[in-house]
Scaffold this motif. Structure first.
Motif, PDB file in Angstrom:
ATOM      1  N   UNK A 113       0.835  -1.220   0.000  1.00  0.00           N
ATOM      2  CA  UNK A 113       0.000   0.000   0.000  1.00  0.00           C
ATOM      3  C   UNK A 113       0.862   1.260   0.000  1.00  0.00           C
ATOM      4  N   UNK A 114       1.894   1.255   0.847  1.00  0.00           N
ATOM      5  CA  UNK A 114       2.722   2.466   0.992  1.00  0.00           C
ATOM      6  C   UNK A 114       3.541   2.720  -0.269  1.00  0.00           C
ATOM      7  N   UNK A 115       4.143   1.658  -0.787  1.00  0.00           N
ATOM      8  CA  UNK A 115       4.964   1.828  -1.996  1.00  0.00           C
ATOM      9  C   UNK A 115       4.071   2.190  -3.183  1.00  0.00           C
ATOM     10  N   UNK A 116       2.886   1.600  -3.230  1.00  0.00           N
ATOM     11  CA  UNK A 116       1.967   1.908  -4.332  1.00  0.00           C
ATOM     12  C   UNK A 116       1.563   3.378  -4.296  1.00  0.00           C
ATOM     13  N   UNK A 117       1.202   3.872  -3.130  1.00  0.00           N
ATOM     14  CA  UNK A 117       0.784   5.280  -3.032  1.00  0.00           C
ATOM     15  C   UNK A 117       1.954   6.217  -3.362  1.00  0.00           C
ATOM     16  N   UNK A 119       5.136   5.651  -4.636  1.00  0.00           N
ATOM     17  CA  UNK A 119       6.005   5.500  -5.809  1.00  0.00           C
ATOM     18  C   UNK A 119       5.207   5.283  -7.091  1.00  0.00           C
ATOM     19  N   UNK A 120       4.282   4.314  -7.065  1.00  0.00           N
ATOM     20  CA  UNK A 120       3.455   4.118  -8.264  1.00  0.00           C
ATOM     21  C   UNK A 120       2.625   5.378  -8.547  1.00  0.00           C
ATOM     22  N   UNK A 121       2.077   5.998  -7.477  1.00  0.00           N
ATOM     23  CA  UNK A 121       1.259   7.208  -7.648  1.00  0.00           C
ATOM     24  C   UNK A 121       2.065   8.321  -8.313  1.00  0.00           C
ATOM     25  N   UNK A 122       3.278   8.529  -7.839  1.00  0.00           N
ATOM     26  CA  UNK A 122       4.130   9.584  -8.419  1.00  0.00           C
ATOM     27  C   UNK A 122       4.503   9.220  -9.858  1.00  0.00           C
ATOM     28  N   UNK A 123       4.830   7.947 -10.075  1.00  0.00           N
ATOM     29  CA  UNK A 123       5.189   7.482 -11.428  1.00  0.00           C
ATOM     30  C   UNK A 123       4.037   7.700 -12.410  1.00  0.00           C
TER      31      UNK A 123
END
Ligand SMILES: NC(=O)c1ccc[n+]([C@@H]2O[C@H](COP(=O)([O-])OP(=O)(O)OC[C@H]3O[C@@H](n4cnc5c(N)ncnc54)[C@H](O)[C@@H]3O)[C@@H](O)[C@H]2O)c1
Length: 254
Positions: A113-117, A119-123
């Motif tokens: 959840x944290x990495x998705x929000x 890093x993926x969100x920013x990407x």
């Protein structure tokens, strides 16, 4: 607050704009005469900030956006461009912590959840905004990392620290990739900041204890970061590219 006349009429999309650093950044851009789109999963909170900004006479819009979802991101950016006529500036402030535990105890879904929000969100936001920024005469990407992405400091979450370090390196990659198109990409790395959320979580004694370790003897306000991001968006910062700007009062010097 400095005024950068060139920012008047430019168009900024700010994620995580319903509260905290994102909301403060949206307010500061509005003071510059920049058209501001508030992108947040919290539609009600974003509307409240928009109503407040609109009362100053600024042009503002909101789009409910989940930065972790490609369709939501793509649709949101298309709406902003259709309403305002393009996008010049992207600020990625949506982000958050996970559990403050070691790797051994960290639940795997908390990591995801944290990495998705963060890093993926920013990407996703950066990837989908590129076609719009390529049409701008002064395209800017500004990503909000953290002191936890620069070094290990105080209690933090492994997923948070790793994803915020990833945000800095993604920003550097974009700086090299997009520099030839006249687009700059920079990040900021704030220390614990006196947002309403942090004020509610921490005692006055705890805030004073952290402040005592900072050479400037205070924690930053969200406006300290907002001012830096408005500067990064201005023509005065047109030769800054790939920088990770430490906004920590001198607490960590790298
Ligand atoms: N406040 C601090 O002490 C501090 C310190 C260093 C870095 N940061 C970073 O600064 C940024 C802003 O921090 P803050 O304290 O203002 O945060 P906050 O928690 O006050 O606000 C975060 C905003 O992001 C939104 N959001 C959450 N998930 C989303 C999603 N999937 N899609 C769209 N929006 C979503 C929330 O609704 C909220 O409005 C974050 O990236 C944070 O990691 C904060």
């Amino acid at each position: 607050m400095a005024i950068y006349p060139e920012l008047k009429g430019r168009i900024a999309a700010v994620t995580g704009a319903a509260q905290g650093i994102g909301a403060s950044t949206a307010r500061e851009f509005a003071k510059q005469g920049t058209l501001v789109a508030l992108l947040d999963i919290d539609e009600v909170g974003a509307q409240q900030v928009a109503t407040e900004i609109k009362s100053t006479g600024a042009r503002v819009m909101t789009v409910r956006t989940d930065v972790t979802d490609d369709k939501s991101v793509t649709d949101a950016l298309a709406k902003v461009a259709a309403e305002f006529g393009g996008i010049d500036i992207l600020v990625n402030s949506a982000g958050g912590y996970g559990k403050l535990t070691g790797v051994e105890e960290l639940p795997i879904d908390d990591w995801d959840r944290t990495v998705t929000l963060n890093l993926r969100g920013t990407f996703l936001m950066c990837k989908r905004v590129i076609p719009y920024l390529k049409k701008s005469k002064a395209g800017r990407i500004i990503n909000v990392s953290s002191i936890s992405g620069r070094t290990l400091f105080g209690s933090t979450s492994p997923a948070y620290a790793a994803s915020k370090a990833g945000v800095i390196q993604l920003t550097r990659f974009l700086a090299i990739e997009l520099g030839p198109s006249g687009i700059t990409s920079n990040s900021i790395a704030p220390i614990t900041t006196l947002t309403p959320r942090v004020r509610a979580l921490r005692s006055e004694a705890n805030i004073e204890a952290i402040a005592a370790q900072i050479p400037l003897r205070r924690l930053p306000d969200p406006e300290d970061h907002a001012n830096a991001m408005v500067f990064l968006a201005s023509d005065s910062a047109s030769y800054l590219n790939g920088v990770a700007l430490d906004i920590n009062g001198g607490r960590i010097l790298m």
